[in-house]
Design a protein around this motif. Structure first.
Motif, mmCIF file in Angstrom:
data_model
loop_
_atom_site.group_PDB
_atom_site.id
_atom_site.type_symbol
_atom_site.label_atom_id
_atom_site.label_comp_id
_atom_site.label_asym_id
_atom_site.label_seq_id
_atom_site.Cartn_x
_atom_site.Cartn_y
_atom_site.Cartn_z
ATOM 1 N N VAL A 296 2.567 20.236 -0.016
ATOM 2 C CA VAL A 296 3.508 19.809 -1.057
ATOM 3 C C VAL A 296 3.609 18.283 -1.079
ATOM 4 N N LEU A 297 3.647 17.666 0.099
ATOM 5 C CA LEU A 297 3.676 16.203 0.183
ATOM 6 C C LEU A 297 2.440 15.606 -0.474
ATOM 7 N N ALA A 298 1.276 16.171 -0.203
ATOM 8 C CA ALA A 298 0.042 15.667 -0.807
ATOM 9 C C ALA A 298 0.062 15.835 -2.323
ATOM 10 N N LEU B 140 2.486 13.190 -3.760
ATOM 11 C CA LEU B 140 1.886 11.857 -3.661
ATOM 12 C C LEU B 140 0.723 11.697 -4.631
ATOM 13 N N PHE B 141 -0.053 12.756 -4.814
ATOM 14 C CA PHE B 141 -1.173 12.703 -5.757
ATOM 15 C C PHE B 141 -0.677 12.386 -7.163
ATOM 16 N N PHE B 142 0.360 13.083 -7.608
ATOM 17 C CA PHE B 142 0.872 12.838 -8.959
ATOM 18 C C PHE B 142 1.559 11.476 -9.072
ATOM 19 N N ILE B 143 2.154 10.994 -7.994
ATOM 20 C CA ILE B 143 2.729 9.644 -8.009
ATOM 21 C C ILE B 143 1.623 8.607 -8.155
ATOM 22 N N VAL B 144 0.536 8.775 -7.396
ATOM 23 C CA VAL B 144 -0.592 7.835 -7.481
ATOM 24 C C VAL B 144 -1.186 7.851 -8.885
ATOM 25 N N ILE B 145 -1.366 9.037 -9.451
ATOM 26 C CA ILE B 145 -1.934 9.140 -10.803
ATOM 27 C C ILE B 145 -1.029 8.456 -11.829
ATOM 28 N N SER B 146 0.282 8.665 -11.715
ATOM 29 C CA SER B 146 1.193 8.057 -12.685
ATOM 30 C C SER B 146 1.237 6.536 -12.524
ATOM 31 N N LYS C 283 -0.982 -1.203 -8.538
ATOM 32 C CA LYS C 283 -1.804 -1.017 -7.341
ATOM 33 C C LYS C 283 -1.281 0.173 -6.537
ATOM 34 N N THR C 284 -2.209 0.982 -6.038
ATOM 35 C CA THR C 284 -1.800 2.207 -5.337
ATOM 36 C C THR C 284 -2.474 2.349 -3.975
ATOM 37 N N LYS C 285 -2.984 1.279 -3.412
ATOM 38 C CA LYS C 285 -3.739 1.383 -2.153
ATOM 39 C C LYS C 285 -2.889 1.933 -1.016
ATOM 40 N N VAL C 286 -1.652 1.496 -0.893
ATOM 41 C CA VAL C 286 -0.799 1.955 0.202
ATOM 42 C C VAL C 286 -0.487 3.437 0.044
ATOM 43 N N LEU C 287 -0.140 3.852 -1.162
ATOM 44 C CA LEU C 287 0.139 5.267 -1.397
ATOM 45 C C LEU C 287 -1.104 6.127 -1.203
#
Length: 116
Positions: free
Chosen positions: A10-12, A15-21, A28-32
């Motif tokens: 669920v965490l992944a 986080l995946f949808f946060i990175v995509i958005s 920049k999304t390197k840390v996420l």
């Protein structure tokens, strides 16, 4: 171990949808992405622990493990191709199909919840 595995999944997914958005907004999304990759490691470790704790390993468990790794690969492919500005449509379709297979197999197999 099942709860840790589900929590990491669920965490992944979140986080995946946060990175995509954030990528869609041009940020920049390197840390996420690195945090997301850490959750991949947790998913794989907990999945392997459950897999090797089984008394009887059937083909469906192997299929679920391979499909789970494919979901992680598709997450990374979508993120990388979106970052490069390429079309990700086929990967989204493949992700939907493979993710649905993983969820269905997870519920069908004896370690899963008895919804089916």
């Amino acid at each position: 171990m099942i709860h840790a595995h589900l929590t990491a999944m669920v965490l992944a997914l979140v986080l995946f949808f946060i990175v995509i958005s954030l990528q869609s907004q041009g940020k920049k999304t390197k840390v996420l992405q690195m945090v997301l990759r850490t959750s991949y490691v947790l998913i794989i470790i907990t999945g392997l622990m459950m897999f090797f704790s089984l008394y009887n390993i059937t083909f469906l468990y192997i299929l679920k493990a391979v499909a789970g790794v494919a979901v992680i690969g598709l997450f990374e492919m979508i993120i990388a191709w979106k970052e490069k500005g390429k079309d990700t449509g086929p990967f989204w379709i493949a992700l939907a199909v493979v993710f649905a297979a993983v969820v269905l197999l997870g519920m069908m197999l004896p370690l899963g919840m008895k919804y089916l």
